[in-house]
Design a protein around this motif. Sequence first.
Motif, PDB file in Angstrom:
ATOM      1  N   GLY A   5     -57.371-125.272  23.393  1.00 50.71           N
ATOM      2  CA  GLY A   5     -57.930-123.881  22.935  1.00 50.71           C
ATOM      3  C   GLY A   5     -57.490-124.767  20.509  1.00 50.71           C
ATOM      4  O   GLY A   5     -56.705-126.221  20.916  1.00 50.71           O
ATOM      5  N   CYS A   6     -56.728-123.776  20.260  1.00 44.68           N
ATOM      6  CA  CYS A   6     -56.402-123.894  18.594  1.00 44.68           C
ATOM      7  C   CYS A   6     -55.211-124.616  18.584  1.00 44.68           C
ATOM      8  O   CYS A   6     -54.590-123.754  19.880  1.00 44.68           O
ATOM      9  CB  CYS A   6     -56.785-122.912  17.787  1.00 44.68           C
ATOM     10  N   CYS A  23     -52.254-121.433  19.986  1.00 46.91           N
ATOM     11  CA  CYS A  23     -52.512-120.707  20.756  1.00 46.91           C
ATOM     12  C   CYS A  23     -51.617-119.939  21.809  1.00 46.91           C
ATOM     13  O   CYS A  23     -51.480-120.335  22.568  1.00 46.91           O
ATOM     14  CB  CYS A  23     -53.759-120.926  21.689  1.00 46.91           C
ATOM     15  N   ALA A  66     -52.184-117.609  23.699  1.00 44.53           N
ATOM     16  CA  ALA A  66     -52.971-117.427  25.570  1.00 44.53           C
ATOM     17  C   ALA A  66     -52.135-119.135  25.688  1.00 44.53           C
ATOM     18  O   ALA A  66     -52.415-118.656  27.857  1.00 44.53           O
ATOM     19  CB  ALA A  66     -54.313-117.259  24.960  1.00 44.53           C
ATOM     20  N   CYS A  84     -61.410-116.727  25.807  1.00 48.04           N
ATOM     21  CA  CYS A  84     -61.176-118.316  25.079  1.00 48.04           C
ATOM     22  C   CYS A  84     -60.816-118.659  26.306  1.00 48.04           C
ATOM     23  O   CYS A  84     -60.968-119.924  26.740  1.00 48.04           O
ATOM     24  CB  CYS A  84     -59.722-118.012  24.578  1.00 48.04           C
ATOM     25  N   LEU A  96     -60.617-123.127  27.745  1.00 44.63           N
ATOM     26  CA  LEU A  96     -59.025-123.199  27.414  1.00 44.63           C
ATOM     27  C   LEU A  96     -59.502-124.318  28.650  1.00 44.63           C
ATOM     28  O   LEU A  96     -59.255-125.531  29.197  1.00 44.63           O
ATOM     29  CB  LEU A  96     -58.148-122.732  27.428  1.00 44.63           C
ATOM     30  N   ASN A 123     -54.856-111.562  22.760  1.00 42.54           N
ATOM     31  CA  ASN A 123     -55.101-111.317  21.708  1.00 42.54           C
ATOM     32  C   ASN A 123     -55.303-110.913  20.257  1.00 42.54           C
ATOM     33  O   ASN A 123     -55.645-110.816  19.144  1.00 42.54           O
ATOM     34  CB  ASN A 123     -54.958-112.362  21.153  1.00 42.54           C
ATOM     35  N   MET A 145     -61.609-112.676  20.483  1.00 40.72           N
ATOM     36  CA  MET A 145     -61.426-113.555  19.761  1.00 40.72           C
ATOM     37  C   MET A 145     -62.546-114.968  19.850  1.00 40.72           C
ATOM     38  O   MET A 145     -63.393-115.306  19.518  1.00 40.72           O
ATOM     39  CB  MET A 145     -60.119-114.657  20.343  1.00 40.72           C
ATOM     40  N   CYS A 186     -52.249-115.110  18.771  1.00 44.04           N
ATOM     41  CA  CYS A 186     -53.608-115.663  18.214  1.00 44.04           C
ATOM     42  C   CYS A 186     -54.068-116.115  17.044  1.00 44.04           C
ATOM     43  O   CYS A 186     -54.520-115.336  15.883  1.00 44.04           O
ATOM     44  CB  CYS A 186     -55.368-115.161  18.075  1.00 44.04           C
ATOM     45  N   PRO A 187     -52.998-117.630  16.231  1.00 40.92           N
ATOM     46  CA  PRO A 187     -53.367-117.956  14.976  1.00 40.92           C
ATOM     47  C   PRO A 187     -54.951-117.536  13.838  1.00 40.92           C
ATOM     48  O   PRO A 187     -54.901-117.187  12.961  1.00 40.92           O
ATOM     49  CB  PRO A 187     -52.830-119.136  14.812  1.00 40.92           C
ATOM     50  N   THR A 188     -55.938-117.846  14.610  1.00 36.48           N
ATOM     51  CA  THR A 188     -56.976-118.457  14.593  1.00 36.48           C
ATOM     52  C   THR A 188     -57.646-116.864  13.568  1.00 36.48           C
ATOM     53  O   THR A 188     -58.259-116.312  13.400  1.00 36.48           O
ATOM     54  CB  THR A 188     -58.320-118.714  15.849  1.00 36.48           C
TER      55      THR A 188
HETATM   56  S1  SF4 Z   1     -59.637-118.500  19.230  1.00 37.15           S
HETATM   57 FE1  SF4 Z   1     -56.842-117.757  19.260  1.00 37.15          FE
HETATM   58  S2  SF4 Z   1     -56.855-116.894  21.838  1.00 37.15           S
HETATM   59 FE2  SF4 Z   1     -59.144-118.300  21.047  1.00 37.15          FE
HETATM   60  S3  SF4 Z   1     -58.162-120.523  21.757  1.00 37.15           S
HETATM   61 FE3  SF4 Z   1     -57.770-119.952  19.776  1.00 37.15          FE
HETATM   62  S4  SF4 Z   1     -55.716-119.272  18.897  1.00 37.15           S
HETATM   63 FE4  SF4 Z   1     -55.875-119.454  21.449  1.00 37.15          FE
END
Ligand code: SF4
Length: 292
Positions: free
Chosen positions: A18-19, A22, A24, A47, A51, A127, A131, A209-211
């Motif tokens: 994951g980012c 995250c 989640a 996601c 993960l 989120n 995503m 969700c930072p991204t």
């Molecule tokens: S896109 Fe968002 S929900 Fe998906 S792994 Fe990255 S931070 Fe987590």
Amino acid sequence: MNLLNIPAEEYMHPGHVGCPGCGAAIAMKFALKAMGDKTMVVIPACCWGVLAGPYPQTSLKIPILQAAFATAGATASGLRAALDMRGDTETTVMAWAGDGGTFDIGIQALSGAVERNEDFIYVCYDNEAYMNTGVQRSSATPFGSRTTTTPGQGWKKSRKKNMVEILAAHRIPYAATASIAFPEDMIGKFDKAKKIKGGTRFIHVFASCPTGWGIPSEMSVKIARLAVQTNIFPLYEVEGGTDYTLNYQGDRPAKEYLKIQGRFKHLTDRDFRQIQAMVDEDWALLQRRIDS
Ligand code: SF4
Ligand SMILES: Cc1ncc(C[n+]2csc(CCOP(=O)(O)OP(=O)(O)O)c2C)c(N)n1
Ligand SMILES: [Mg+2]
């Protein structure tokens, strides 16, 4: 246990794909602390499907069943039936789906399972967009948010669906909201849901969700906390479909939460006022249910 009364056991391995930040991933870490190792998790496309990773490099220490996008409710029903046939009453089945897999494409399988009052815990980690496929809007995306399916200067002009109310209307034993920024409250709700046997339990977890939200990874938990403190994401429980309990009373303006996120950066003061009015209206409706 540590100072926060959080169990020390970890059911996630230290690494996952994951980012950074995250929400989640944080959500699963806390949920499993209550659920323990006698848990099987059903994960549809989302996601978390990534993960969780492919066997034998999975990021969880418990069994995972990856399912098709629309099928978390049906797959969890089948898994429960299979365990029952084997006489395994000890293992809890936990469906773990995103907002797209719950509010949108998975709602039919979920409603069917819930109407049968299937014996599992269904978790939606929310989120607020699709995503995994690049931040497309879902019916959980809030009013005012930019996504990749609101092109140009556009942003979402309709409100977020109230999924807990939809589940409560099925009169299931337990429905609740939870947040990664309130771990004791969240772990307590999973513990409670695990102990309720013989019906569907639904937990709606707010997972930043930072991204997708355009926020720094280190702000992930702070922003999740602000969602509760502004009453944008209230923490509450519904038992038997009608018995409401509020777990937290927020008092901060919605603007504090909105103005620090890239997905809301186009909003004007007029938009902030409109969103505040919506938050106040939803809060008053929730209060009426709690008081009645
Ligand atoms: S896109 Fe968002 S929900 Fe998906 S792994 Fe990255 S931070 Fe987590
Ligand atoms: C039938 C079907 N349609 C589309 C997809 C592509 N797809 C995979 S994950 C995903 C988005 C999932 O969104 P959500 O449930 O909110 O979980 P998130 O990725 O945000 O964690 C989509 C559209 C798919 N796997 N199956
Ligand atoms: Mg999502």
